[in-house]
Design a protein around this motif. Structure first.
Motif, PDB file in Angstrom:
ATOM      1  N   ALA A  36       0.856  -1.185   0.000  1.00 27.77           N
ATOM      2  CA  ALA A  36       0.000   0.000   0.000  1.00 27.77           C
ATOM      3  C   ALA A  36       0.890   1.233   0.000  1.00 27.77           C
ATOM      4  N   ILE A  37       0.494   2.236  -0.772  1.00 30.07           N
ATOM      5  CA  ILE A  37       1.177   3.526  -0.755  1.00 30.07           C
ATOM      6  C   ILE A  37       0.169   4.568  -0.302  1.00 30.07           C
ATOM      7  N   GLY A  38       0.453   5.195   0.840  1.00 26.95           N
ATOM      8  CA  GLY A  38      -0.418   6.236   1.375  1.00 26.95           C
ATOM      9  C   GLY A  38       0.106   7.598   0.983  1.00 26.95           C
ATOM     10  N   LEU A  39      -0.674   8.336   0.192  1.00 28.33           N
ATOM     11  CA  LEU A  39      -0.242   9.622  -0.345  1.00 28.33           C
ATOM     12  C   LEU A  39      -0.446  10.726   0.692  1.00 28.33           C
ATOM     13  N   GLY A  40       0.616  11.441   0.979  1.00 30.70           N
ATOM     14  CA  GLY A  40       0.587  12.463   2.008  1.00 30.70           C
ATOM     15  C   GLY A  40      -0.380  13.599   1.723  1.00 30.70           C
ATOM     16  N   SER A  41      -0.985  14.119   2.789  1.00 31.24           N
ATOM     17  CA  SER A  41      -1.901  15.248   2.721  1.00 31.24           C
ATOM     18  C   SER A  41      -2.194  15.686   4.152  1.00 31.24           C
ATOM     19  N   HIS A  42      -3.211  16.521   4.309  1.00 30.62           N
ATOM     20  CA  HIS A  42      -3.638  16.934   5.649  1.00 30.62           C
ATOM     21  C   HIS A  42      -4.514  15.887   6.326  1.00 30.62           C
ATOM     22  N   ASP A  43      -4.909  14.850   5.581  1.00 29.78           N
ATOM     23  CA  ASP A  43      -5.982  13.960   5.986  1.00 29.78           C
ATOM     24  C   ASP A  43      -5.448  12.653   6.573  1.00 29.78           C
ATOM     25  N   LEU A  44      -5.567  12.484   7.889  1.00 29.79           N
ATOM     26  CA  LEU A  44      -5.080  11.268   8.543  1.00 29.79           C
ATOM     27  C   LEU A  44      -5.894  10.036   8.187  1.00 29.79           C
ATOM     28  N   SER A  45      -7.066  10.216   7.572  1.00 27.16           N
ATOM     29  CA  SER A  45      -7.842   9.042   7.173  1.00 27.16           C
ATOM     30  C   SER A  45      -7.093   8.207   6.137  1.00 27.16           C
ATOM     31  N   VAL A  46      -6.149   8.823   5.422  1.00 26.64           N
ATOM     32  CA  VAL A  46      -5.317   8.056   4.483  1.00 26.64           C
ATOM     33  C   VAL A  46      -4.506   7.016   5.253  1.00 26.64           C
ATOM     34  N   ALA A  47      -3.893   7.440   6.344  1.00 28.27           N
ATOM     35  CA  ALA A  47      -3.115   6.508   7.166  1.00 28.27           C
ATOM     36  C   ALA A  47      -4.014   5.463   7.811  1.00 28.27           C
ATOM     37  N   THR A  48      -5.193   5.875   8.233  1.00 29.45           N
ATOM     38  CA  THR A  48      -6.129   4.925   8.833  1.00 29.45           C
ATOM     39  C   THR A  48      -6.540   3.859   7.826  1.00 29.45           C
ATOM     40  N   THR A  96       4.198   8.422   2.053  1.00 32.78           N
ATOM     41  CA  THR A  96       5.008   9.354   1.281  1.00 32.78           C
ATOM     42  C   THR A  96       4.483  10.771   1.398  1.00 32.78           C
ATOM     43  N   GLY A  97       5.387  11.717   1.638  1.00 37.76           N
ATOM     44  CA  GLY A  97       4.982  13.110   1.687  1.00 37.76           C
ATOM     45  C   GLY A  97       5.858  13.940   2.600  1.00 37.76           C
ATOM     46  N   ALA A  98       6.247  15.110   2.120  1.00 34.81           N
ATOM     47  CA  ALA A  98       7.003  16.066   2.923  1.00 34.81           C
ATOM     48  C   ALA A  98       6.006  16.995   3.608  1.00 34.81           C
ATOM     49  N   ASN A  99       5.964  18.240   3.188  1.00 28.81           N
ATOM     50  CA  ASN A  99       5.006  19.203   3.707  1.00 28.81           C
ATOM     51  C   ASN A  99       4.524  20.105   2.588  1.00 28.81           C
ATOM     52  N   VAL A 116       8.983   4.871   5.173  1.00 26.74           N
ATOM     53  CA  VAL A 116       8.659   6.293   5.126  1.00 26.74           C
ATOM     54  C   VAL A 116       9.450   6.958   4.007  1.00 26.74           C
ATOM     55  N   GLU A 117       8.740   7.656   3.167  1.00 22.97           N
ATOM     56  CA  GLU A 117       9.350   8.437   2.091  1.00 22.97           C
ATOM     57  C   GLU A 117       9.021   9.905   2.398  1.00 22.97           C
ATOM     58  N   PRO A 118       9.965  10.690   2.931  1.00 19.63           N
ATOM     59  CA  PRO A 118       9.637  11.999   3.498  1.00 19.63           C
ATOM     60  C   PRO A 118       9.937  13.198   2.604  1.00 19.63           C
ATOM     61  N   THR A 119      10.144  12.995   1.293  1.00 18.90           N
ATOM     62  CA  THR A 119      10.613  14.107   0.459  1.00 18.90           C
ATOM     63  C   THR A 119       9.620  14.574  -0.588  1.00 18.90           C
ATOM     64  N   ALA A 120       8.635  13.765  -0.938  1.00 16.95           N
ATOM     65  CA  ALA A 120       7.742  14.095  -2.050  1.00 16.95           C
ATOM     66  C   ALA A 120       6.877  15.317  -1.738  1.00 16.95           C
ATOM     67  N   THR A 121       6.724  16.194  -2.721  1.00 19.67           N
ATOM     68  CA  THR A 121       5.911  17.398  -2.550  1.00 19.67           C
ATOM     69  C   THR A 121       4.758  17.486  -3.536  1.00 19.67           C
ATOM     70  N   ASN A 122       4.573  16.466  -4.375  1.00 19.50           N
ATOM     71  CA  ASN A 122       3.419  16.425  -5.274  1.00 19.50           C
ATOM     72  C   ASN A 122       3.116  14.971  -5.606  1.00 19.50           C
ATOM     73  N   THR A 123       2.006  14.750  -6.305  1.00 22.38           N
ATOM     74  CA  THR A 123       1.567  13.374  -6.561  1.00 22.38           C
ATOM     75  C   THR A 123       2.578  12.599  -7.387  1.00 22.38           C
ATOM     76  N   GLY A 124       3.165  13.256  -8.397  1.00 20.58           N
ATOM     77  CA  GLY A 124       4.161  12.573  -9.217  1.00 20.58           C
ATOM     78  C   GLY A 124       5.343  12.096  -8.388  1.00 20.58           C
ATOM     79  N   GLN A 125       5.821  12.961  -7.504  1.00 22.05           N
ATOM     80  CA  GLN A 125       6.934  12.570  -6.637  1.00 22.05           C
ATOM     81  C   GLN A 125       6.520  11.502  -5.635  1.00 22.05           C
TER      82      GLN A 125
END
Length: 220
Positions: A29-41, A58-61, A93-102
Motif C-alpha cells: 500500500a502507498i499512502g499519499l501524504g496530505s492533511h488527511d489522517l484518514s489516508v493513514a487509517t 510518502t509526503g514532505a510538507n 517512510v518516504e519523506p521528500t515528495a511534494t506532489n503526486t508525481g513525486q
C-alpha cells in the motif's frame, strides 16, 4: 449561499473523482501524504485485513500541512499507523515528495532500494484524489496494477469533516482541471470525462468555485 444546482454539480464531480475499485490483496500500500489522517487509517486497516504486507507513507510538507504535521506528512502518517497497531517493520517512510508525481516516483525508488517486488499497489488517497492518483501512477509506473482506496465517506460526510463547504468544492474543481490539463504536460494518462461532468465543472467555475484552479498563464 451555495445553490442546490451547485451542490448537485459538486456531488457529480465528487463521484467522478472516485474510481470505485473493490479492495483486493496487493504487493504494497502507498499512502499519499496530505492533511488527511484518514489516508493513514485506511492503509492501516488494509494491513490489518491482510490485503497488504507493507505500507509506504510518502509526503514532505505543503503550506496546508506544515503547521499540523511539522515533522512531515509521511512521518505523521507513520506515527498514526503505529498507534493503530501496524508494526514498525511493516512501514517504510518516504519523506521528500511534494506532489503526486513525486509520491509515486519516490515510493517506487524506496521500494526498489528495499528489494520489494511490486506487481500491484493499493493506492490510498483522499476520496476526491483517487482518479488523479490513478492517472499519475499509471503514467509514471507502467506495468503495475493500481487499486484505489480511500476512507469510505459519502460527499456530505466529507464536507462536514472539512468544515468548509466552499473549500471542498474548490478542491473538487481544481482536481478536475488537473485531470484535463496534466495529460498534455506529460504528468498523467488521459482520462475520459463524461459530458455531464464537464458541464457540472463549467457551471461550478462560473459560480466562482475557482480557488484551486491553476492560473491560465501557467497552463501552456
Amino acid at each position: 449561499m451555495i445553490s442546490v444546482q451547485a451542490w448537485e454539480d459538486a456531488r457529480l464531480v465528487w463521484d467522478y473523482h472516485q474510481m470505485h475499485h473493490v479492495p483486493k490483496p496487493c504487493s504494497v500500500a502507498i499512502g499519499l501524504g496530505s492533511h488527511d489522517l484518514s489516508v493513514a487509517t485506511t492503509a492501516a486497516e488494509a494491513f490489518e485485513a491482510g490485503l497488504v504486507p507493507l505500507i509506504v507513507f510518502t509526503g514532505a510538507n505543503s503550506p496546508t500541512t506544515r503547521a499540523r504535521f511539522p515533522g512531515g506528512e509521511a512521518v505523521a502518517y507513520r506515527e498514526h499507523a503505529l498507534k493503530l497497531g501496524v508494526p514498525d517493520a511493516a512501514i517504510l517512510v518516504e519523506p521528500t515528495a511534494t506532489n503526486t508525481g513525486q509520491n509515486i516516483t519516490c515510493s517506487r525508488k524506496i521500494l526498489e532500494t528495499a528489494g520489494v517486488d511490486v506487481s500491484s499497489v493499493l493506492l490510498v488517497s483522499k476520496p476526491y484524489e483517487q482518479r488523479r492518483a490513478y492517472a499519475t501512477a499509471h503514467k509514471l509506473w507502467p506495468g503495475v496494477e493500481f487499486v484505489c482506496a480511500s476512507a469510505p465517506m459519502e460527499f456530505p460526510e466529507y464536507v462536514d469533516s472539512i468544515g468548509d463547504d466552499r473549500l471542498v468544492i474548490d478542491m473538487l474543481v481544481g482536481a478536475l482541471q488537473r485531470l484535463v490539463i496534466y495529460p498534455q504536460q506529460g504528468f498523467m494518462i488521459k482520462q475520459d470525462v463524461p459530458e455531464n461532468v464537464v458541464a457540472a465543472y463549467e457551471r461550478l467555475c462560473r459560480d466562482g468555485f475557482t480557488g484551486r484552479l491553476i492560473p491560465t498563464d501557467t497552463r501552456h
